[in-house]
Design a protein around this motif. Structure first.
Motif, PDB file in Angstrom:
ATOM      1  N   ILE A   1       0.865  -1.165  -0.114  1.00 20.56           N
ATOM      2  CA  ILE A   1      -0.036  -0.035  -0.024  1.00 20.56           C
ATOM      3  C   ILE A   1       0.979   1.304  -0.218  1.00 20.56           C
ATOM      4  N   GLU A   2       0.662   2.131  -0.944  1.00 15.14           N
ATOM      5  CA  GLU A   2       1.534   3.361  -0.835  1.00 15.14           C
ATOM      6  C   GLU A   2       0.506   4.511  -0.260  1.00 15.14           C
ATOM      7  N   LEU A   3       1.103   5.016   0.684  1.00 18.36           N
ATOM      8  CA  LEU A   3       0.619   6.262   1.376  1.00 18.36           C
ATOM      9  C   LEU A   3       0.815   7.552   0.878  1.00 18.36           C
ATOM     10  N   GLU A   4       0.020   8.553   1.281  1.00 13.58           N
ATOM     11  CA  GLU A   4      -0.002   9.751   0.784  1.00 13.58           C
ATOM     12  C   GLU A   4       1.494  10.500   0.807  1.00 13.58           C
ATOM     13  N   ASN A   5       2.397  10.144   1.758  1.00 22.66           N
ATOM     14  CA  ASN A   5       3.524  10.742   1.826  1.00 22.66           C
ATOM     15  C   ASN A   5       4.521   9.909   1.121  1.00 22.66           C
ATOM     16  N   ASN A   6       4.266   9.093   0.176  1.00 23.03           N
ATOM     17  CA  ASN A   6       5.019   8.093  -0.583  1.00 23.03           C
ATOM     18  C   ASN A   6       5.763   6.898   0.097  1.00 23.03           C
ATOM     19  N   GLN A   7       5.186   6.914   1.410  1.00 25.92           N
ATOM     20  CA  GLN A   7       5.665   5.425   1.948  1.00 25.92           C
ATOM     21  C   GLN A   7       5.071   4.383   1.438  1.00 25.92           C
ATOM     22  N   LYS A   8       5.763   3.404   1.047  1.00 25.71           N
ATOM     23  CA  LYS A   8       5.037   2.055   0.707  1.00 25.71           C
ATOM     24  C   LYS A   8       5.207   0.911   1.946  1.00 25.71           C
ATOM     25  N   VAL A   9       3.985   0.700   2.155  1.00 30.76           N
ATOM     26  CA  VAL A   9       4.029  -0.477   3.110  1.00 30.76           C
ATOM     27  C   VAL A   9       3.536  -1.584   2.838  1.00 30.76           C
TER      28      VAL A   9
ATOM     29  N   GLU B   1     -12.046  -5.875   5.942  1.00 30.56           N
ATOM     30  CA  GLU B   1     -11.376  -6.791   4.905  1.00 30.56           C
ATOM     31  C   GLU B   1      -9.948  -6.862   5.411  1.00 30.56           C
ATOM     32  N   LEU B   2      -9.120  -8.145   5.422  1.00 32.83           N
ATOM     33  CA  LEU B   2      -7.928  -8.287   5.764  1.00 32.83           C
ATOM     34  C   LEU B   2      -7.250  -7.632   4.741  1.00 32.83           C
ATOM     35  N   GLY B   3      -6.065  -6.890   5.079  1.00 35.79           N
ATOM     36  CA  GLY B   3      -5.172  -6.182   4.292  1.00 35.79           C
ATOM     37  C   GLY B   3      -5.815  -4.630   3.752  1.00 35.79           C
ATOM     38  N   ASN B   4      -6.833  -4.505   4.188  1.00 32.37           N
ATOM     39  CA  ASN B   4      -7.561  -3.257   3.849  1.00 32.37           C
ATOM     40  C   ASN B   4      -7.153  -2.266   4.655  1.00 32.37           C
ATOM     41  N   PRO B   5      -6.696  -0.997   4.273  1.00 29.52           N
ATOM     42  CA  PRO B   5      -6.124   0.290   5.367  1.00 29.52           C
ATOM     43  C   PRO B   5      -7.300   0.489   6.176  1.00 29.52           C
ATOM     44  N   ASN B   6      -8.419   0.343   6.196  1.00 26.73           N
ATOM     45  CA  ASN B   6      -9.671   0.542   7.081  1.00 26.73           C
ATOM     46  C   ASN B   6      -9.870  -0.593   7.982  1.00 26.73           C
ATOM     47  N   GLU B   7      -9.430  -1.664   8.132  1.00 26.64           N
ATOM     48  CA  GLU B   7      -9.490  -2.883   8.850  1.00 26.64           C
ATOM     49  C   GLU B   7      -8.625  -2.275  10.170  1.00 26.64           C
ATOM     50  N   ASN B   8      -9.381  -2.558  11.337  1.00 24.59           N
ATOM     51  CA  ASN B   8      -8.849  -1.994  12.476  1.00 24.59           C
ATOM     52  C   ASN B   8      -7.594  -2.154  13.109  1.00 24.59           C
ATOM     53  N   LEU B   9      -7.242  -3.281  12.947  1.00 28.60           N
ATOM     54  CA  LEU B   9      -5.799  -3.573  13.569  1.00 28.60           C
ATOM     55  C   LEU B   9      -4.601  -3.090  12.680  1.00 28.60           C
ATOM     56  N   PHE B  10      -5.043  -3.170  11.219  1.00 20.54           N
ATOM     57  CA  PHE B  10      -3.885  -2.655  10.242  1.00 20.54           C
ATOM     58  C   PHE B  10      -4.332  -0.859   9.957  1.00 20.54           C
ATOM     59  N   ALA B  11      -5.323  -0.527  10.341  1.00 23.84           N
ATOM     60  CA  ALA B  11      -5.427   0.777  10.462  1.00 23.84           C
ATOM     61  C   ALA B  11      -4.563   1.466  11.638  1.00 23.84           C
ATOM     62  N   ALA B  12      -4.651   0.651  12.803  1.00 21.78           N
ATOM     63  CA  ALA B  12      -3.762   1.380  13.693  1.00 21.78           C
ATOM     64  C   ALA B  12      -2.412   1.292  13.465  1.00 21.78           C
ATOM     65  N   ALA B  13      -1.862  -0.014  12.913  1.00 20.49           N
ATOM     66  CA  ALA B  13      -0.478   0.170  12.476  1.00 20.49           C
ATOM     67  C   ALA B  13      -0.021   1.317  11.425  1.00 20.49           C
ATOM     68  N   LEU B  14      -0.836   1.418  10.430  1.00 22.71           N
ATOM     69  CA  LEU B  14      -0.831   2.401   9.330  1.00 22.71           C
ATOM     70  C   LEU B  14      -0.934   3.920  10.136  1.00 22.71           C
TER      71      LEU B  14
ATOM     72  N   ASP C   1       0.444   4.777  12.993  1.00 25.74           N
ATOM     73  CA  ASP C   1       1.707   4.887  13.364  1.00 25.74           C
ATOM     74  C   ASP C   1       2.750   5.359  12.445  1.00 25.74           C
ATOM     75  N   VAL C   2       2.716   4.083  11.340  1.00 30.37           N
ATOM     76  CA  VAL C   2       3.537   4.500  10.391  1.00 30.37           C
ATOM     77  C   VAL C   2       3.460   6.067   9.572  1.00 30.37           C
ATOM     78  N   SER C   3       2.042   6.398   9.617  1.00 30.59           N
ATOM     79  CA  SER C   3       1.840   7.799   8.921  1.00 30.59           C
ATOM     80  C   SER C   3       2.099   8.865  10.058  1.00 30.59           C
ATOM     81  N   PHE C   4       2.311   8.726  11.214  1.00 28.95           N
ATOM     82  CA  PHE C   4       2.529   9.654  12.239  1.00 28.95           C
ATOM     83  C   PHE C   4       1.241  10.333  12.438  1.00 28.95           C
ATOM     84  N   GLY C   5       0.313   9.460  12.392  1.00 24.24           N
ATOM     85  CA  GLY C   5      -1.100   9.684  12.905  1.00 24.24           C
ATOM     86  C   GLY C   5      -2.069  10.374  11.804  1.00 24.24           C
ATOM     87  N   ARG C   6      -1.653  10.088  10.609  1.00 20.80           N
ATOM     88  CA  ARG C   6      -2.362  10.746   9.379  1.00 20.80           C
ATOM     89  C   ARG C   6      -3.720   9.787   9.103  1.00 20.80           C
ATOM     90  N   MET C   7      -3.522   8.397   9.507  1.00 23.10           N
ATOM     91  CA  MET C   7      -4.518   7.559   9.160  1.00 23.10           C
ATOM     92  C   MET C   7      -5.330   7.036  10.477  1.00 23.10           C
TER      93      MET C   7
END
Length: 464
Positions: free
Chosen positions: A211-219, A411-424, A426-432
């Protein structure tokens, strides 16, 4: 020296996977073994290998043969004799009456309808329901339209309870009755689905994407459901894909991973890193008859292929109460070297490993007693990380607390899934920021793999 003799014997305890391919199946028409023969095998194996041997008086080195014989005579079945020899603190040693089932299971082969589920009870009520965690491809569940997040509370018309769920879910064919779970209330629905189990081999490398985030990070996101050596190439290929996609961050989803091969856990740690080749991954501590064994970060998987390493200094790992053994080993063993951000809930708390013992002179599959098919997997070691950390009976505590929302699993692997979203987030410094689910207090009481021989196993295939 006794220790040298025992170590030599331990070298002969080969892995199930290596021996199964070169061992002729015994005929189904075999002579029944005497219970005494099986009890002799059990005692002999535990007396040599059992991790907690020193806590069991009847396994003492100076015990008399007469005392052992009298002790054996107190137990009528192999199973209750085995249980009598275990430490009260041992939650994980197991015995099997048919090692062929165990061998298939360790190879990832089960009777499976493809619906991987958890079972929970709702606090302060008698309500129990199952929730679909994920669906395996090319199975009855997939063809019948079962999807992640479905809720069921009846099997063949009978309501699930804490007393009957194992029995109700045991048949090869059963019908689930769907339900709705909202605002803490469980409501039965009229819809039913009939599912049939078949022999199935599960690839534990379940989802691999980036998944590519808005700040060009690739997760990179990897959902990995069992440490199975037969799929080490698939796991290594996933990291080749991450390399090609130039990921900057990695989320490893182990929320339903109950463990498996210690060697594969070691290899996955080396895939995540790579810069620690030859340094201590973990120390395997045995009973007083054995020397401790160091296990190192390495650069080859079990097939001999070179490991595809990411050289990361930080990794996110998603966990739940179902995360156990080799999954916990990965987290604990990486922590002395890189930042491990654990997202979810506390893990099971299993740091001990087993090996499969057969009733043969050297405990290997070759030469096993033809009169029975008993085998056992006693705890024989505990893992200690490079900082000396072990004995985490209460599990590993998450860095970021997050829970699955049974009313909306996502959905597993979807950025909106609760556990994955919590990780993302942190990755995005609070943007997601993750969604805010409405939780009802529930207790996990079972899951689809709970009756499988490899459930929450962590094992060595051989000892170097």
């Amino acid at each position: 020296m006794m220790k040298n003799k025992i170590t030599h014997l331990f070298l002969l305890v080969f892995s199930v996977s290596l021996l199964t391919s070169c061992f002729e199946d015994q005929d189904d028409d075999i002579n029944p073994a005497s219970v005494d023969d099986i009890k002799d095998f059990i005692y002999r194996g535990l007396d040599i290998f059992y991790l907690y041997k020193g806590d069991i008086p009847i396994l003492a080195e100076d015990i008399s043969e007469e005392a052992v014989t009298q002790f054996k005579n107190n137990y009528s079945t192999p199973e209750n004799f085995f249980e009598a020899l275990l430490s009260p603190d041992d939650r994980f040693s197991v015995i099997y009456s048919d090692y062929r089932v165990l061998e298939n299971n360790l190879d990832g082969i089960t009777l499976n309808n493809g619906m991987e589920y958890g079972l929970v009870s709702i606090s302060n009520t008698n309500d129990v329901f199952g929730y679909v965690r994920y669906v395996l491809p090319n199975t009855s569940a997939e063809s019948e339209g079962v999807t992640r997040g479905m809720i069921f509370n009846r099997i063949d018309g009978t309501a699930l309870s804490v007393d009957n769920f194992r029995e109700l879910l045991a048949p090869n064919t059963y019908t689930i009755g769907l339900a709705n779970f909202e605002a803490g209330t469980l409501t039965p629905l009229e819809e039913t689905i009939t599912l049939t189990k078949q022999e199935y081999t599960e690839n534990p490398v379940h989802i691999v994407n980036t998944i590519e985030l808005e700040n060009n990070q690739k997760v990179g996101y990897l959902m990995y459901n069992a440490f199975n050596r037969n799929f080490d190439n698939d796991l290594n290929n996933a990291f080749s894909q991450f390399q090609a996609e130039n990921i900057t961050d990695l989320v490893v989803d182990l929320r339903y991973n109950g463990g498996g091969s210690i060697e594969t856990s070691n290899d996955l740690a080396s895939m995540i890193t790579g810069q620690f080749d030859g340094q201590l991954f973990s120390t395997q501590v045995y009973n007083e008859l054995f020397e401790d064994q160091e296990r190192l970060f390495n650069n080859e998987i079990s097939t001999g292929a070179g490991i595809n390493s990411l050289n990361l200094n930080k990794v996110y790992v998603l966990t739940t109460q179902s995360t156990a053994s080799a999954s916990e080993l990965l987290i604990a063993s990486l922590r002395p070297y890189i930042e491990v951000v654990q997202v979810g809930t506390a893990t099971t708390g299993k740091y001990q490993g087993s090996v499969t013992l057969y009733d043969s002179p050297d405990f290997s599959r070759a030469g096993a007693n033809i009169n029975h098919r008993y085998a056992m997997q006693p705890l024989i070691l505990k893992s200690v990380n490079a900082n000396g950390f072990t004995d985490y009976d209460d599990g590993l505590i998450p860095t970021i607390q997050a829970e699955e929302d049974f009313a909306n699993l996502g959905e597993l692997g979807n950025p909106n899934e609760n556990l994955f979203a919590a990780a993302l987030n942190d990755v995005s410094f609070g943007r997601m920021a993750p969604p805010q689910p409405s939780f009802t207090e529930v207790e996990l009481i079972g899951e689809s793999d709970m009756n499988q021989p490899n459930f929450q196993r962590m094992y060595v295939e051989t000892v170097e």
